[in-house]
Design a protein around this motif. Structure first.
Motif, PDB file in Angstrom:
ATOM      1  N   ASN A   1      -4.688   4.802  -8.801  1.00 28.23           N
ATOM      2  CA  ASN A   1      -5.510   3.966  -7.922  1.00 28.23           C
ATOM      3  C   ASN A   1      -4.828   3.694  -6.589  1.00 28.23           C
ATOM      4  O   ASN A   1      -5.485   3.558  -5.565  1.00 28.23           O
TER       5      ASN A   1
ATOM      6  N   LYS B   1       0.705   3.796   1.909  1.00 25.55           N
ATOM      7  CA  LYS B   1       1.083   4.191   3.270  1.00 25.55           C
ATOM      8  C   LYS B   1       2.285   3.390   3.786  1.00 25.55           C
ATOM      9  O   LYS B   1       3.121   3.919   4.503  1.00 25.55           O
TER      10      LYS B   1
ATOM     11  N   ILE C   1      -4.723   7.456  -4.433  1.00 27.91           N
ATOM     12  CA  ILE C   1      -5.868   8.365  -4.410  1.00 27.91           C
ATOM     13  C   ILE C   1      -6.263   8.774  -2.979  1.00 27.91           C
ATOM     14  O   ILE C   1      -6.639   9.911  -2.709  1.00 27.91           O
ATOM     15  N   ASP C   2      -6.119   7.833  -2.032  1.00 27.36           N
ATOM     16  CA  ASP C   2      -6.525   8.121  -0.645  1.00 27.36           C
ATOM     17  C   ASP C   2      -5.573   9.065   0.082  1.00 27.36           C
ATOM     18  O   ASP C   2      -5.896   9.562   1.158  1.00 27.36           O
ATOM     19  N   LEU C   3      -4.382   9.284  -0.488  1.00 26.35           N
ATOM     20  CA  LEU C   3      -3.395  10.134   0.199  1.00 26.35           C
ATOM     21  C   LEU C   3      -3.676  11.621   0.022  1.00 26.35           C
ATOM     22  O   LEU C   3      -3.127  12.447   0.749  1.00 26.35           O
ATOM     23  N   LYS C   4      -4.525  11.958  -0.952  1.00 25.89           N
ATOM     24  CA  LYS C   4      -4.751  13.377  -1.271  1.00 25.89           C
ATOM     25  C   LYS C   4      -5.223  14.180  -0.060  1.00 25.89           C
ATOM     26  O   LYS C   4      -4.891  15.347   0.080  1.00 25.89           O
ATOM     27  N   SER C   5      -5.990  13.525   0.786  1.00 23.08           N
ATOM     28  CA  SER C   5      -6.547  14.253   1.938  1.00 23.08           C
ATOM     29  C   SER C   5      -5.513  14.420   3.056  1.00 23.08           C
ATOM     30  O   SER C   5      -5.734  15.156   4.012  1.00 23.08           O
ATOM     31  N   GLU C   6      -4.366  13.737   2.934  1.00 21.75           N
ATOM     32  CA  GLU C   6      -3.382  13.772   4.017  1.00 21.75           C
ATOM     33  C   GLU C   6      -2.237  14.759   3.788  1.00 21.75           C
ATOM     34  O   GLU C   6      -1.438  15.015   4.686  1.00 21.75           O
TER      35      GLU C   6
ATOM     36  N   THR D   1       0.855  -1.195   0.000  1.00 17.67           N
ATOM     37  CA  THR D   1       0.000   0.000   0.000  1.00 17.67           C
ATOM     38  C   THR D   1       0.890   1.244   0.000  1.00 17.67           C
ATOM     39  O   THR D   1       2.053   1.192   0.418  1.00 17.67           O
TER      40      THR D   1
END
Length: 255
Positions: free
Chosen positions: A110, A71, A113-118, A69
């Motif tokens: 893909n 992270k 994508i979830d890292l954008k908010s961090e 992942t």
């Protein structure tokens, strides 16, 4: 929500990695939370922020091929507020491995994508080619910074890159924007440097950053110590230039 910016030019030696490392460190010094993704098999952006590339077990290679992942592959750098997703020489193989994969241009997107908010900014240091790795970076990004060195063949290949960006906009990422053209390695004593600046500003006026990165010895020395110019010599011309670029970028994105 953070902004993802690719730093790309298929020409080598134009200041891509220097810009990736020092813009990341400058944004961090201005208290922005930054992730630098090293998408170049040479891994110079990773080592430029103090990471021993030989000890990297997880990095952008594993993230793009989805065996780790995002992270898990992130390491804190020696620059305040800057994390790195390091590269490794293994990344050379990714172009061949992705060829038969479905949605191969979206593998990086893909995965992160979830890292954008961090993060406030996610910068991607691209390889000096227009292969699948760079295509993945452009498909993932909101915008692209194109470094152009103030030297003889400066504009050679720029048309090709702009065409690639157009086709990415058409097929894979219609919101991809050009953040700006960045003039690098400027030497005010050389007539040629001044001519390149004039030429680029004449042809691309609004697309060119006001900040120009000047040729600077300290800027060239910093990577051999595994440090950004901000850590290495904050009073140098190189540090002043990159802090100016970071401020210009922040101002542009906060309007």
């Amino acid at each position: 929500m953070g902004k993802i910016i690719a730093i790309a030019n298929q020409k080598g030696g134009v200041g891509k990695t220097t810009t990736s490392v020092n813009l990341a460190a400058s944004l961090g010094a201005l208290e922005k939370k930054v992730l630098l993704i090293d998408a170049d098999p040479q891994a110079n952006a990773s080592s430029g922020l103090g990471i021993d590339v030989d000890t990297v077990s997880l990095g952008s290679y594993q993230v793009i091929e989805h065996s780790a992942t995002a992270k898990d592959a992130i390491i804190a750098s020696n620059a305040p507020n800057v994390d790195v997703m390091p590269a490794h020489i293994d990344l050379v193989a990714i172009e061949i491995e992705l060829v038969d994969k479905e949605e191969r241009e979206y593998m990086l997107k893909n995965a992160i994508i979830d890292l954008k908010s961090e993060y406030d900014y996610i910068l991607i240091d691209c390889a000096p080619s227009l292969g699948l790795l760079t295509l993945n970076a452009l498909t993932t990004s909101d915008s692209v910074i194109i470094p152009i060195q103030c030297e003889y063949f400066a504009l050679e290949g720029l048309g090709k890159l702009l065409n690639t960006i157009k086709s990415v906009q058409k097929i894979h990422n219609e919101t991809l924007d050009i953040e700006g053209l960045l003039l690098t390695m400027f030497d005010s004593r050389l007539r040629l440097s001044n001519q390149v600046v004039e030429e680029v500003q004449k042809h691309f006026s609004d697309m060119v950053f006001d900040t120009i990165i000047q040729r600077n010895v300290r800027l060239g020395e910093a990577p051999s110590y595994g440090e950004s110019i901000i850590n290495y010599d904050v009073s140098s011309k190189g540090a002043v230039n990159y802090l100016s670029l970071a401020k210009e970028l922040i101002k542009k994105n906060e309007l």
